[in-house]
Structures are given as structure tokens and as C-alpha cells.
Write an enzyme that holds these catalytic residues in place. Structure first.
Site: not given
Length: 356
Positions: A48, A71, A136, A138-139, A141, A297
Site C-alpha cells: 500500500d 487511503e 487506492d 491496493i484494493d 487486501t 473504491d
């Protein structure tokens, strides 16, 4: 896509997401592969932070006056020297193989302190005025950790309206015609034919191209698949029951006469999959009344689906509204479908949710 007033924004966004996606792949192979037992979330954390640093660095270099909603914040890195060094090493080693492309992004970040300050540039409150990017890094996880679907997501909003959207989906097949199944991309490998960049500019359509390591690959125009009989539709939803009400999805599918089980996937890879016709519907149904979606998101995926010929609304048929800060506080849930059947889907959704 033809040249537009957002052609530079699209180009830089694609290169930035490509570079960041390559970093997340390296994190998976070096830190996450083979285990889901990550109580400290360290692979996700370093992925991230690293991806966010690379994307914001590129945006700051090219569009220094733009605001950014992201984020992550660097507080944890400032307090954890081991993780901070790991992220810094990854960021330093994450370069595109094409020198000209790397130069367009501004090249390497100067120092660890610069990296921390760059990560914290994602603190915009959002809103209805000006140019604001939503990131984002890393959308998805859990999808990332298990080697399944995840996405690196970037969208540009101008006066609250999404103008540019890019998704990096390293575990989706390049072939746009490959049918959507739950095991697509289940093993994160660097095999030929995997890894896609999806993109859209408002009013100019949507496209996909293979994820590369240097300059951008050639694009292909994508579009949603026409549905002659909605009972034959393939719909996708979140893997996590905490993100979307799966029991309501079953009831809605029954109302629509859909007999095929849903395809459960993590991340905005769902938006990308229906945009190119691999699937048909995306349902994200509220799990509780106070749940509020985050703009990062949905911004990129929303535009890509709409530019591919689809319609995206909340469960009441209202367009997603990105002008109210960092959340979609005026919306509940998400329904994405081809335009010609969207109202039919909304009616089924409202019937099921209204009866509760």
C-alpha cells in the site's frame, strides 16, 4: 482513445498505475506468497505505502497543483523503522524499464523523508471543486494476500465529476473474451497473458491493454456485452460477506431468473470484468445502514463501466456522487449493469431490499 483535453492525465495515470502495480507484484512474490497468516498485515502495508508513494510522486511531478485523496498516511512508517526501510527499498527498485517513461513520471524519489512527505500528500478532504485524484494503492487486501484479484486504482475528479479512471489488475487475463469464473487469476504468476490495465476518459470510451514493464502496450476498445435474456447473466459480488449482502444477492438473482451462481471476486476487478463483457452485473448491497463507501473504491471503476456502455448507480437508482468529500455518503450500495437492463435490475433490488 483519441487525443482529448485529458490525454496527458490519462497517459501519466496509466504509466503511474503500471509502475505501482509492478511494485505490488514484487511485494506479493517477496513477502506474501504462500501464506494468509499476516496478523501484522505487513505485506499489505508495504505494498500500500509503496504503491501510493509512486503514484503520488508521479502526480506531483506532472500536476503539482492538484489535490489527492488517498487511503494511507505515513504515520505508521514514521514510527516503524524496519517497515519504513522495506518500503523505501522497494520504491527505489521499482522503475519502469523504459527510461523515457520513467522520466515522464519524474524518476526516483529523492529520499526516505521525501517519500514519507509524498505519502502524506493524499490528505485532501475531497469535495465538489477543483481537480482531485483518488487513489487506492491496493484494493482487495485479501485477494492480494492469497494471490487472487486485486487492483491498483486511480481516478481524476474535476468539480466532483470523474473524468479519468485507470485500474491495474495484475491477475486478470489479458484476453477480454475469456469468460468470468471464480478461479480466474487464482494463482498470481508472471505467466504470459496475465495482467491488464483498464482505462477510460469521460466521453471517449473505455479500453484495456496488457500490463507491461516499460512503455505502454497498445490498447483495445472494450464494451459491455449485450444481454438478450437477463436470466443468462453472470453477476459478480464481493468475496467478503462484510462488504456486500450475499443473501440479498441470491434473492435478487432469483427475482431476475438468474440460475448461475455469483462469481465472487475482490476489488474493482469486478468493474473491469463486466466493462469488457466477461461478466454482466455487479451487485454491492449494503450490509448495514451506517456503512459508507469510500470514493477511492469506486471512482475509476464507475467511469470505466459507464464508458463501456454500462450504467452505475446506487441501490435506489441514483448516480454515484463523488462530490461529498472522501466518501459516497449520499449513496447506498452499487448496481452496475448494461444500460438496457439496468432499470430491470434496480426494480429487483428495490423489491428485495424494500421488503426487509
Amino acid at each position: 482513445m483519441a487525443s482529448t483535453e485529458y490525454s496527458k492525465e490519462l497517459h501519466i495515470a496509466l504509466l503511474a498505475v503500471q509502475r505501482a502495480t509492478l511494485l505490488t507484484k514484487s511485494v506479493f512474490h517477496s513477502h506474501a506468497k504462500g501464506t494468509l497468516d499476516k496478523a501484522d498485515a505487513s505485506p499489505v502495508t508495504i505494498g500500500d505505502f509503496g504503491a501510493q508513494a509512486l503514484i503520488i510522486s508521479a502526480l506531483q511531478h506532472n500536476f503539482p497543483d492538484d489535490e489527492i485523496v488517498a487511503e494511507e498516511e505515513a504515520k505508521d512508517l514514521r514510527e516503524n523503522s524496519k517497515v519504513r526501510q522495506t518500503v523505501w527499498d522497494l520504491v527505489q527498485n521499482s522503475k519502469l524499464s523504459d527510461d523515457a517513461a520513467e522520466k515522464e513520471l519524474g524518476g526516483a524519489i529523492a529520499s526516505v523523508d521525501s517519500m514519507l512527505d509524498i505519502i502524506d500528500k493524499g490528505d485532501s478532504k475531497g469535495g465538489s471543486k477543483g481537480r482531485i485524484w483518488a487513489i487506492d494503492p491496493i484494493d482487495g487486501t485479501k485477494g492480494f494476500l492469497r494471490g487472487g484479484q486485486y487492483a491498483v486504482c486511480l481516478g481524476l475528479m474535476v468539480d466532483g465529476d470523474v473524468k479519468v479512471g485507470v485500474l491495474g489488475c495484475p491477475n486478470l487475463p489479458v484476453d477480454d473474451s475469456q469468460p468470468l469464473t471464480e478461479d480466474i487469476g487464482a494463482d498470481a504468476t508472471d505467466a504470459e497473458g496475465k495482467g491488464v490495465l483498464f482505462s477510460a476518459v469521460q466521453g471517449k470510451g473505455a479500453a484495456s491493454r496488457p500490463l507491461g514493464k516499460g512503455s505502454l502496450a497498445n490498447e483495445s476498445t472494450i464494451g459491455m456485452k449485450p444481454i438478450s435474456n437477463i436470466s443468462d447473466a453472470t453477476f459478480c459480488e464481493s468475496v467478503e460477506a462484510g462488504h456486500s449482502s450475499q443473501s440479498d444477492s441470491v434473492a435478487i438473482a432469483n427475482k431476475l431468473g438468474i440460475t448461475k451462481p455469483s462469481v465472487r471476486m475482490d476489488s474493482q476487478a469486478k468493474y473491469a470484468s463486466i466493462a469488457r463483457g466477461a461478466g454482466d452485473l455487479y451487485l454491492r448491497l449494503p450490509v448495514r445502514k451506517d456503512y459508507v463507501e469510500k470514493i477511492w473504491d469506486h471512482a475509476a471503476g464507475d467511469l470505466i463501466v459507464r464508458e463501456a456502455g454500462g450504467q452505475v448507480t446506487d441501490t435506489e437508482g441514483k448516480r454515484l456522487d463523488f462530490s461529498h468529500g472522501r466518501t459516497l455518503k449520499e449513496n447506498k450500495g452499487v448496481i452496475a449493469a448494461p444500460k438496457d437492463v439496468h432499470q430491470h435490475v434496480i426494480e429487483a433490488v428495490m423489491s428485495v431490499l424494500g421488503s426487509k
